[in-house]
Design an enzyme around this catalytic site. Structure first.
Site, PDB file in Angstrom:
ATOM      1  CE  LYS A   1      -3.731  -2.372   2.385  1.00 49.09           C
ATOM      2  NZ  LYS A   1      -4.545  -2.497   3.771  1.00 49.09           N
TER       3      LYS A   1
ATOM      4  CD  GLN B   1      -3.504  -4.339   7.068  1.00 52.41           C
ATOM      5  OE1 GLN B   1      -2.782  -3.547   5.696  1.00 52.41           O
ATOM      6  NE2 GLN B   1      -3.927  -5.030   6.559  1.00 52.41           N
TER       7      GLN B   1
ATOM      8  CG  ASP C   1      -9.831  -0.317   4.898  1.00 52.29           C
ATOM      9  OD1 ASP C   1      -9.614  -0.029   4.263  1.00 52.29           O
ATOM     10  OD2 ASP C   1      -9.294  -0.389   5.986  1.00 52.29           O
TER      11      ASP C   1
END
Length: 290
Positions: free
Chosen positions: A54, A98, A121
């Site tokens: 990412k 994460q 997200d």
């Protein structure tokens, strides 16, 4: 005729190129490049790979990447304070924490602490709620990426019966909401569903998000169905496989995603698109406040 492959790697490259071009145009107009902060707690092996990818991809599209790596022993309060700090930083347009997190940290508390305007997200209740109301803002990355893959088929989704196998808050539930937004008739199947095989056979679209290798059998797939396999599992030989028995399902489906190379690449590409979108939304709100 075997199903046509929905090449997620190719489509992800297209999305990434679109984001790169949009960022370049933004910078050329004198605006700052969007910034994405990726927070990792601990050194979970799989998470470290995802985080590294990412961060690297963020930089390749011309965005600014902010890395925050915290030890697994960090307290929940300290993590929440860091999220607040990133939320108050105008150079950070997107925040991603994460998952999974260490057991002493409540995932829900962390997700709800992220500013919804920076929740790239798409997991914050505000963003999920807007999706449920048909007013999407920042959308969960994996389901949104699946919708882009479905668009690649060129088929009209309106009126199709979609069966989503799995009810997780990360994929299953928001996937159902995305399909409803596309005017599909949606069934969510899960561990308590009776006659699961027959339910799946009724689907014009089947989205498998179970987390069990080759769980969905080929004869569960109706002729001509579109199959989106979200699963990423390792079998006994250590090979990456999906939730669907790919070879058998391909003989019946019209389109199918492979594993690897299907949904996986789309998640990171959609994250970048979300970060760009977040920057644009924040800029719009700032102009309104003037």
């Amino acid at each position: 005729m075997p199903a046509r492959i929905l090449d997620g790697k190719r489509v992800a490259e297209q999305v990434t190129a679109e984001v790169r071009d949009a960022v370049a145009r933004r910078v050329a107009r004198g605006m700052t490049a969007p910034g994405l902060a990726v927070v990792q707690v601990g050194e979970h092996a799989a998470s470290s790979i995802y985080v590294r990818n990412k961060r690297r991809t963020t930089e390749t599209v011309g965005m600014r990447s902010f890395a925050l790596d915290l030890p697994a022993t960090v307290g929940e309060r300290d993590l929440l304070d860091e999220i607040d700090r990133l939320g108050a930083d105008p150079s950070v347009n997107g925040i991603l924490v994460q998952l999974p997190l260490p057991p002493h940290i409540a995932r829900e508390a962390v997700i709800e602490r992220i500013d919804p305007a920076k929740d790239v997200d798409g997991f914050h209740p505000y963003n999920v709620g807007r999706l449920a109301l048909g007013m999407p803002a920042l959308r969960p990355c994996t389901p949104y990426g699946c919708m882009r893959l479905l668009a690649e088929t060129g088929e009209a989704l309106k009126g199709k019966h979609a069966v989503v196998i799995g009810r997780s808050t990360i994929v299953g539930r928001p996937m159902a909401l995305e399909l409803l937004l596309a005017h599909c008739t949606v069934t969510i199947a899960h561990s308590a569903t009776r006659d699961l095989a027959d339910v799946v056979r009724s689907g014009d679209i089947v989205v498998a998000a179970v987390g069990k290798p080759r769980f969905v059998q080929g004869d569960w797939i109706r002729e001509g169905a579109i199959v989106i396999d979200v699963g990423i599992n390792r079998n006994d030989e250590g090979k990456l496989v999906g939730d669907v028995d790919f070879d058998a399902a391909r003989e019946r489906a019209s389109y199918i995603t492979p594993v690897p190379g299907g949904v996986g690449p789309m998640t990171i590409a959609t994250l970048l698109a979300n970060t760009l979108h977040a920057a644009e939304l924040q800029q719009r709100e700032a102009l309104k406040a003037l």
